[in-house]
Design an enzyme around this catalytic site. Structure first.
Site, mmCIF file in Angstrom:
data_model
loop_
_atom_site.group_PDB
_atom_site.id
_atom_site.type_symbol
_atom_site.label_atom_id
_atom_site.label_comp_id
_atom_site.label_asym_id
_atom_site.label_seq_id
_atom_site.Cartn_x
_atom_site.Cartn_y
_atom_site.Cartn_z
ATOM 1 N N ARG A 18 7.366 4.985 5.941
ATOM 2 C CA ARG A 18 8.116 6.289 5.450
ATOM 3 C C ARG A 18 9.756 6.075 5.484
ATOM 4 N NH1 ARG A 18 3.608 10.153 8.170
ATOM 5 N NH2 ARG A 18 2.207 10.347 6.336
ATOM 6 N N GLU A 71 3.066 8.529 -0.362
ATOM 7 C CA GLU A 71 3.044 8.288 0.719
ATOM 8 C C GLU A 71 3.272 9.524 1.836
ATOM 9 O OE1 GLU A 71 4.587 4.543 2.415
ATOM 10 O OE2 GLU A 71 5.153 3.935 -0.113
#
Length: 408
Positions: free
Chosen positions: A267, A388
């Site tokens: 991330r 994501e």
């Protein structure tokens, strides 16, 4: 453990400047062409491989930078060049992270080199997690992996979607359900080797942005993979499932989820990609505002324009600081008690969308045309708040971390 610092060392500066040169000289001149073609830019990937950017060694060096800043610095510079081409260059990295996060040393040494190939024979890899009915909701995943003990093989069936390099990859990393009763805790990751019968490419998506990056469905129909292709191994999986079953009965320790382990590690890197795209658009808008004249003076002389640019730069710098903090924390082994990784991805993603939109506004009609790159940058930026983990999911993760409550 490296101390946190905002000053890059000499080696990091050298890598940053080297990547910036590659982005300026190789990626940017090709960006418009490959965006229009909506095809994987194999010649650019090969050039990246020739100079050592597209390689296991390069990403390993950045990944194991003790400060944690190697990957975010690299991502920002490449995506400053162009998001679509950069994603084609770094997309293999998500599959590699999946192996690093869940695999054994032998699996890491065996499969990651095959994901990249070499400068003469470039390969790519794909990480396959999302499904038509299971994107953010990983607990709804339907792709099944069933163990054939007699042959020591796993049989995979299901359809994956939104897979970067899906179907064209040499190596696919597939997340599948091995125990449906455990929900997301009953997942495991598998290597699907090259030319495995039963794996095929489904629909290739025609996208709003990042069009130089190949995105497609991956269809698995009785795809058999050897037992050693289960990341982490059977013994480790059995132990993890046993803990999950015990926890389901009585409560207890949190059990790691295979897909989430990959996303947690990646991330902040996605946040750095967003920072690169935002910075690129800001720089175009700043240069334009200095040279574009209206009513006898540059438009940056107007507060309405100057204040927008001030806000854009402030947002970009704040996003970078959040990304660097999360990256350093991850490298130092510090827990994300307040979901700092999700914070960095959330803020940087939203910044990319807003900054690229402001850049179009500053350029006016020119910004709306394909003669200027901010139109493409704005289309590309839209993906950061989606893939994501959407911005909504990031907020959910942060809220749960802050409250300790199962917020839905």
């Amino acid at each position: 453990m490296a101390e946190f610092t905002l000053e890059l060392n000499d080696d990091q500066k050298q890598v940053r400047d080297w990547l910036h040169g590659f982005a300026a000289d190789v990626i940017r001149p090709a960006a418009s062409e490959w965006d229009e073609r909506e095809e994987t830019p194999w010649p650019v990937i090969q050039e990246a491989a020739k100079v050592g950017i597209y390689s296991l060694d390069f990403y390993a060096q950045q990944f194991f930078d003790p400060t944690g800043l190697g990957i975010p610095v690299a991502m920002e510079e490449l995506f400053w060049g162009d998001a679509g081409i950069a994603l084609s260059i770094v997309g293999t990295g998500l599959a590699a992270v999946g192996v690093l996060a869940n695999g054994t040393e032998e699996q890491i040494g065996t499969w990651i080199p095959q994901m990249y190939g070499d400068a003469d024979d470039v390969k790519v890899a794909a990480f396959c997690s999302s499904e038509p009915d299971a994107g953010s909701d990983v607990a709804s995943m339907r792709t099944r992996a069933v163990y054939d003990e007699a042959k020591d093989e796993w049989i995979l069936n299901g359809t994956k979607t939104w897979a970067t390099n899906g179907g064209i990859a040499n190596v696919h990393v597939v997340v599948a359900v091995v125990d449906p009763a455990l929900g997301s805790k009953g997942h495991a990751s598998f290597i699907v080797p090259p030319a495995t019968p039963g794996l095929s490419q489904g629909q290739k998506f025609k996208k709003h942005g990042i069009r130089a990056s190949h995105t497609a469905e991956v269809v698995l129909e009785d795809a058999r993979v050897p037992g050693h292709c289960l990341l982490g191994g059977k013994e480790k999986l059995d132990e993890r499932l046993a803990r999950a079953r015990e926890r389901a009965r009585s409560g207890g320790e949190r059990v790691k989820n295979a897909a989430m382990a990959t996303f947690e590690a990646s991330r902040p890197a996605v946040g750095a990609m967003a920072v690169g795209t935002a910075r690129a658009a800001y720089e175009v808008a700043l240069d334009y505002a200095k040279t574009r004249t209206q009513f006898g003076r540059p438009i940056i002389d107007n507060q309405g324009i100057a204040f927008q640019l001030a806000d854009m730069r402030t947002q970009i710098d704040a996003a970078r600081l959040l990304v660097w903090r999360a990256s350093w924390m991850a490298s130092a082994g510090k827990p994300f008690d307040a979901a700092e990784g999700s914070m960095s991805k959330l803020y940087a993603s939203e910044t990319a969308k807003s900054v690229t939109a402001q850049a179009i506004q500053i350029l006016g009609g020119n910004g709306f045309t394909r003669e200027y790159p901010v139109e493409r940058m704005h289309r590309d930026a839209a993906i950061y708040t989606i893939f994501e983990g959407t911005s909504e999911i990031q907020r959910l993760v942060i809220a749960r971390a802050l409250s300790g409550m199962p917020i839905r």
